[in-house]
Scaffold this motif. Structure first.
Motif, PDB file in Angstrom:
ATOM      1  N   SER A  48      42.375  42.103  41.333  1.00 50.78           N
ATOM      2  CA  SER A  48      42.918  41.918  41.651  1.00 50.78           C
ATOM      3  C   SER A  48      41.021  41.739  43.107  1.00 50.78           C
ATOM      4  CB  SER A  48      43.534  43.298  42.780  1.00 50.78           C
ATOM      5  OG  SER A  48      43.218  43.032  43.871  1.00 50.78           O
ATOM      6  N   TRP A  49      40.996  40.796  43.869  1.00 47.91           N
ATOM      7  CA  TRP A  49      39.987  40.599  44.600  1.00 47.91           C
ATOM      8  C   TRP A  49      39.695  40.763  45.834  1.00 47.91           C
ATOM      9  CZ3 TRP A  49      38.331  34.560  46.273  1.00 47.91           C
ATOM     10  CH2 TRP A  49      36.797  34.717  46.167  1.00 47.91           C
ATOM     11  N   ALA A  50      38.777  42.219  45.670  1.00 45.32           N
ATOM     12  CA  ALA A  50      38.741  43.143  46.931  1.00 45.32           C
ATOM     13  C   ALA A  50      37.444  43.048  48.263  1.00 45.32           C
ATOM     14  CB  ALA A  50      38.680  44.353  46.884  1.00 45.32           C
ATOM     15  N   ASP A  51      37.942  43.465  49.438  1.00 49.08           N
ATOM     16  CA  ASP A  51      36.392  42.796  49.964  1.00 49.08           C
ATOM     17  C   ASP A  51      35.385  42.944  50.044  1.00 49.08           C
ATOM     18  OD1 ASP A  51      36.918  45.394  50.783  1.00 49.08           O
ATOM     19  OD2 ASP A  51      37.406  45.010  52.486  1.00 49.08           O
ATOM     20  N   ASP A  52      34.936  44.033  48.905  1.00 48.33           N
ATOM     21  CA  ASP A  52      33.586  43.767  48.521  1.00 48.33           C
ATOM     22  C   ASP A  52      32.750  42.679  47.731  1.00 48.33           C
ATOM     23  OD1 ASP A  52      35.405  44.738  45.825  1.00 48.33           O
ATOM     24  OD2 ASP A  52      33.842  46.271  46.214  1.00 48.33           O
ATOM     25  N   ASP A  53      34.096  42.243  47.322  1.00 46.21           N
ATOM     26  CA  ASP A  53      33.108  40.813  46.476  1.00 46.21           C
ATOM     27  C   ASP A  53      33.706  41.026  45.369  1.00 46.21           C
ATOM     28  OD1 ASP A  53      32.982  38.385  46.679  1.00 46.21           O
ATOM     29  OD2 ASP A  53      31.083  38.075  45.782  1.00 46.21           O
ATOM     30  N   HIS A  54      33.846  42.439  44.887  1.00 49.24           N
ATOM     31  CA  HIS A  54      34.166  42.360  43.459  1.00 49.24           C
ATOM     32  C   HIS A  54      35.747  42.549  42.888  1.00 49.24           C
ATOM     33  CE1 HIS A  54      29.912  43.901  42.832  1.00 49.24           C
ATOM     34  NE2 HIS A  54      30.332  44.859  43.650  1.00 49.24           N
ATOM     35  N   MET A  55      36.355  42.878  41.777  1.00 54.36           N
ATOM     36  CA  MET A  55      37.289  42.138  41.354  1.00 54.36           C
ATOM     37  C   MET A  55      37.858  43.644  40.620  1.00 54.36           C
ATOM     38  SD  MET A  55      38.155  38.361  40.306  1.00 54.36           S
ATOM     39  CE  MET A  55      37.739  38.261  38.441  1.00 54.36           C
ATOM     40  N   TYR A  56      39.207  44.205  41.237  1.00 53.57           N
ATOM     41  CA  TYR A  56      38.951  45.243  40.713  1.00 53.57           C
ATOM     42  C   TYR A  56      41.048  45.257  39.616  1.00 53.57           C
ATOM     43  CZ  TYR A  56      36.638  47.375  43.559  1.00 53.57           C
ATOM     44  OH  TYR A  56      34.721  47.802  43.833  1.00 53.57           O
ATOM     45  N   SER A  57      40.925  46.061  38.084  1.00 53.00           N
ATOM     46  CA  SER A  57      42.011  45.428  37.524  1.00 53.00           C
ATOM     47  C   SER A  57      42.574  46.541  36.696  1.00 53.00           C
ATOM     48  CB  SER A  57      41.513  44.236  36.405  1.00 53.00           C
ATOM     49  OG  SER A  57      42.499  44.042  35.692  1.00 53.00           O
ATOM     50  N   PRO A  58      43.477  46.933  36.801  1.00 56.65           N
ATOM     51  CA  PRO A  58      44.195  47.608  35.335  1.00 56.65           C
ATOM     52  C   PRO A  58      43.648  47.326  33.809  1.00 56.65           C
ATOM     53  CG  PRO A  58      46.108  46.653  36.185  1.00 56.65           C
ATOM     54  CD  PRO A  58      44.735  46.021  37.009  1.00 56.65           C
ATOM     55  N   TRP A  59      43.720  48.631  33.240  1.00 53.41           N
ATOM     56  CA  TRP A  59      43.946  47.878  31.843  1.00 53.41           C
ATOM     57  C   TRP A  59      44.328  49.093  31.158  1.00 53.41           C
ATOM     58  CZ3 TRP A  59      41.183  50.645  28.207  1.00 53.41           C
ATOM     59  CH2 TRP A  59      40.333  51.824  29.196  1.00 53.41           C
ATOM     60  N   VAL A 122      44.315  45.710  45.787  1.00 52.69           N
ATOM     61  CA  VAL A 122      42.904  45.843  46.744  1.00 52.69           C
ATOM     62  C   VAL A 122      43.169  45.598  48.200  1.00 52.69           C
ATOM     63  CG1 VAL A 122      40.950  47.338  46.354  1.00 52.69           C
ATOM     64  CG2 VAL A 122      42.398  46.356  44.646  1.00 52.69           C
ATOM     65  N   TYR A 123      43.424  45.986  49.468  1.00 55.64           N
ATOM     66  CA  TYR A 123      43.498  45.350  50.158  1.00 55.64           C
ATOM     67  C   TYR A 123      42.933  46.589  51.241  1.00 55.64           C
ATOM     68  CZ  TYR A 123      45.242  43.213  54.482  1.00 55.64           C
ATOM     69  OH  TYR A 123      45.870  43.530  55.910  1.00 55.64           O
ATOM     70  N   ASN A 124      41.929  46.267  52.220  1.00 55.95           N
ATOM     71  CA  ASN A 124      41.068  46.859  52.597  1.00 55.95           C
ATOM     72  C   ASN A 124      40.895  48.375  52.193  1.00 55.95           C
ATOM     73  OD1 ASN A 124      42.436  45.062  55.013  1.00 55.95           O
ATOM     74  ND2 ASN A 124      43.619  46.216  56.321  1.00 55.95           N
ATOM     75  N   HIS A 125      39.907  48.122  51.724  1.00 57.96           N
ATOM     76  CA  HIS A 125      39.200  48.951  50.480  1.00 57.96           C
ATOM     77  C   HIS A 125      40.413  49.817  49.985  1.00 57.96           C
ATOM     78  CE1 HIS A 125      35.758  48.636  52.728  1.00 57.96           C
ATOM     79  NE2 HIS A 125      36.746  48.239  53.969  1.00 57.96           N
ATOM     80  N   ILE A 126      41.588  49.750  49.749  1.00 55.54           N
ATOM     81  CA  ILE A 126      42.573  50.923  49.279  1.00 55.54           C
ATOM     82  C   ILE A 126      42.844  50.083  48.193  1.00 55.54           C
ATOM     83  CG2 ILE A 126      44.899  52.049  49.654  1.00 55.54           C
ATOM     84  CD1 ILE A 126      43.918  52.338  52.601  1.00 55.54           C
ATOM     85  N   TRP A 127      43.011  51.202  46.463  1.00 56.98           N
ATOM     86  CA  TRP A 127      43.736  49.875  45.425  1.00 56.98           C
ATOM     87  C   TRP A 127      44.850  51.109  45.788  1.00 56.98           C
ATOM     88  CZ3 TRP A 127      40.047  50.618  40.736  1.00 56.98           C
ATOM     89  CH2 TRP A 127      41.117  49.422  39.457  1.00 56.98           C
ATOM     90  N   ASP A 199      48.635  36.997  44.405  1.00 57.03           N
ATOM     91  CA  ASP A 199      47.182  37.234  44.632  1.00 57.03           C
ATOM     92  C   ASP A 199      46.851  35.714  45.785  1.00 57.03           C
ATOM     93  OD1 ASP A 199      44.471  36.817  44.089  1.00 57.03           O
ATOM     94  OD2 ASP A 199      44.115  36.648  42.213  1.00 57.03           O
ATOM     95  N   PHE A 200      46.728  36.382  47.118  1.00 56.46           N
ATOM     96  CA  PHE A 200      46.419  35.688  47.954  1.00 56.46           C
ATOM     97  C   PHE A 200      44.602  35.292  48.795  1.00 56.46           C
ATOM     98  CE2 PHE A 200      50.790  36.957  49.315  1.00 56.46           C
ATOM     99  CZ  PHE A 200      51.132  35.798  49.514  1.00 56.46           C
ATOM    100  N   GLY A 201      44.279  35.531  47.182  1.00 54.79           N
ATOM    101  CA  GLY A 201      42.720  35.886  47.499  1.00 54.79           C
ATOM    102  C   GLY A 201      42.051  37.142  47.743  1.00 54.79           C
ATOM    103  N   LYS A 202      41.234  36.412  48.311  1.00 54.13           N
ATOM    104  CA  LYS A 202      39.809  37.528  49.113  1.00 54.13           C
ATOM    105  C   LYS A 202      40.513  38.501  49.907  1.00 54.13           C
ATOM    106  CE  LYS A 202      35.245  39.192  50.472  1.00 54.13           C
ATOM    107  NZ  LYS A 202      33.972  38.088  50.137  1.00 54.13           N
ATOM    108  N   ASN A 203      41.172  40.116  49.699  1.00 57.55           N
ATOM    109  CA  ASN A 203      41.816  40.611  50.528  1.00 57.55           C
ATOM    110  C   ASN A 203      42.692  40.500  51.108  1.00 57.55           C
ATOM    111  OD1 ASN A 203      41.350  43.330  51.792  1.00 57.55           O
ATOM    112  ND2 ASN A 203      40.525  42.486  53.142  1.00 57.55           N
ATOM    113  N   MET A 204      43.493  39.499  50.655  1.00 56.81           N
ATOM    114  CA  MET A 204      44.564  38.921  50.162  1.00 56.81           C
ATOM    115  C   MET A 204      44.644  38.308  51.561  1.00 56.81           C
ATOM    116  SD  MET A 204      48.024  41.409  50.394  1.00 56.81           S
ATOM    117  CE  MET A 204      48.257  41.318  51.999  1.00 56.81           C
TER     118      MET A 204
END
Length: 391
Positions: A48-59, A122-127, A199-204
């Motif tokens: 998930s592409w967050a607003d800090d420009d990193h991606m976060y994912s489960p594993w 991850v949307y608006n800093h919240i995962w 997946d709607f892109g960076k920060n949805m």
């Protein structure tokens, strides 16, 4: 990199005869460029592409940086518990990423046997990190052999982090009291067992209306035919669509969700808060397994990835669909028989879509129980990335 089609590996599209989907008139398949890379020794990657420009994912079900994580309690001697990991993916070049393990969470799967990651946003800093349950594996007999078909249990709910995965608040829901009230203990039909966020892109940023949408594979009720085989972690009969306004107070409240309920006489989508009225966006018996959707903003198209583990998880078929709207109609871009040959959890991370939309990177894991030749080359039991071009 050359744009010459002769240098692309083209995956032949030969849908089964019972395919209910029309072929795409916009795209003629996928071409693999040969660029590929793998990271870690774990699976279940949904960036998930967050607003800090990193991606976060489960594993889960593997290890990163020496830390092991298993979501099926048969692997553990810790009682009835399941582990789900979370990681940060840094970098803009798919061939040169850094994966930082952020730890793991432990939660009970009881009365089921497994509890796995699914919808992650991850949307608006919240995962928002979702989990779902699975029944015991190797209890489905097919042509004289038992297969890895643990039956699909319910979607439990979301744990929430407000600091990008450093700390978590657990979901108020449990496997016995899941968000949508579905029960898979005896193989009953589940509709929202393993949902994944569109997946709607960076920060949805490309959501059409501010909603977070999720797609999920499932099945309709059929008391005469228990769904152990064709409703599992990788198999199903239908694809369903739901939506919610993403906020901490909404994500674990079933009353805040709307469910796609078909189209009206003018072809407009119908949304309802009555779960009993839910209707599939795709209906293809035994062919609707794990599903993800990504919006390709340059092309203004949605691309759906579906993996179908029927009739055996020794090999798996996957297919790519496209549509102008989330509610369809969906059209076949490429049906990839024995992709992997045992690939699953396919998705297109929006961060790696080219400026013209013609190139994407396919993310998947694979080949966890097979010694067959890897196809396409480069994939393995890991976060595998393959560059593809739309034809």
């Amino acid at each position: 990199m050359s744009n010459s089609l002769e240098k692309l590996s083209i995956w032949a599209t030969n849908p089964p005869k019972d395919c209910p989907l029309e072929l795409s008139s916009s795209f003629g398949g996928l071409g693999f460029t040969g660029k590929h890379v793998t990271y870690t020794d774990a699976d279940t990657w949904y960036p998930s592409w967050a607003d800090d420009d990193h991606m976060y994912s489960p594993w889960t079900d593997g290890y990163i940086e020496g830390q092991y994580c298993f979501s099926f309690d048969n692997h553990l001697d810790l009682g009835n518990v399941a582990e789900t990991g979370h990681a940060k993916i840094m970098g803009n070049d798919p061939m040169n990423l850094t994966i930082e393990n952020l730890g793991k969470s432990i939660a009970p799967p009881s009365p089921y046997k497994g509890r796995y990651p699914c919808g992650s946003l991850v949307y608006n800093h919240i995962w928002y990190y979702g989990t779902y349950c699975l029944g015991p594996s190797n209890q489905v007999l097919f042509e004289g052999e038992y297969y890895n078909w643990p039956w699909l249990g319910p979607f439990v709910g979301f744990r929430v982090s407000t600091d990008f995965g450093l700390t978590w608040t657990e979901s108020p829901h449990t496997p016995e009291n899941p968000l949508f009230g579905e029960n898979g203990l005896q193989g009953q039909a589940i509709k929202i067992g393993a949902p994944h966020f569109v997946d709607f892109g960076k920060n949805m940023e490309n959501s059409p209306d501010g909603y977070a949408y999720m797609v999920a594979h499932g099945a309709m009720e059929n008391d005469a035919n228990p769904r152990y085989a064709n409703l599992s972690w990788i198999t199903g009969d239908q694809i369903y669509l739901i939506r919610v306004q993403p906020a901490i107070e909404n994500m674990n409240d079933a009353s805040k969700y709307e469910f796609f309920a078909g189209h009206d006489k003018d072809g407009n989508p119908i949304w309802t808060k009555d779960f009993k009225q839910i209707r599939p966006i795709i209906d293809w018996n035994n062919r609707c397994g794990c599903v993800t959707v990504t919006y390709n903003a340059p092309l203004k198209k949605y691309f759906m990835c579906v993996t179908d583990g029927w009739p055996t998880t020794k090999t798996m078929d996957s297919y790519i669909l496209e549509a102008d709207s989330l509610t369809g109609p969906w059209r076949m871009v490429s049906f990839m028989e024995k992709f992997g040959v045992q690939a699953y959890f396919l998705n297109f991370p929006s961060k790696f879509i080219s400026e013209d939309g013609q190139s994407m990177w396919l993310c998947y894991s694979g080949n966890f129980t097979t010694d067959q030749e890897i196809n396409p080359p480069g994939g393995k039991y890991a976060m595998s990335l393959q560059e593809v071009k739309l034809l």
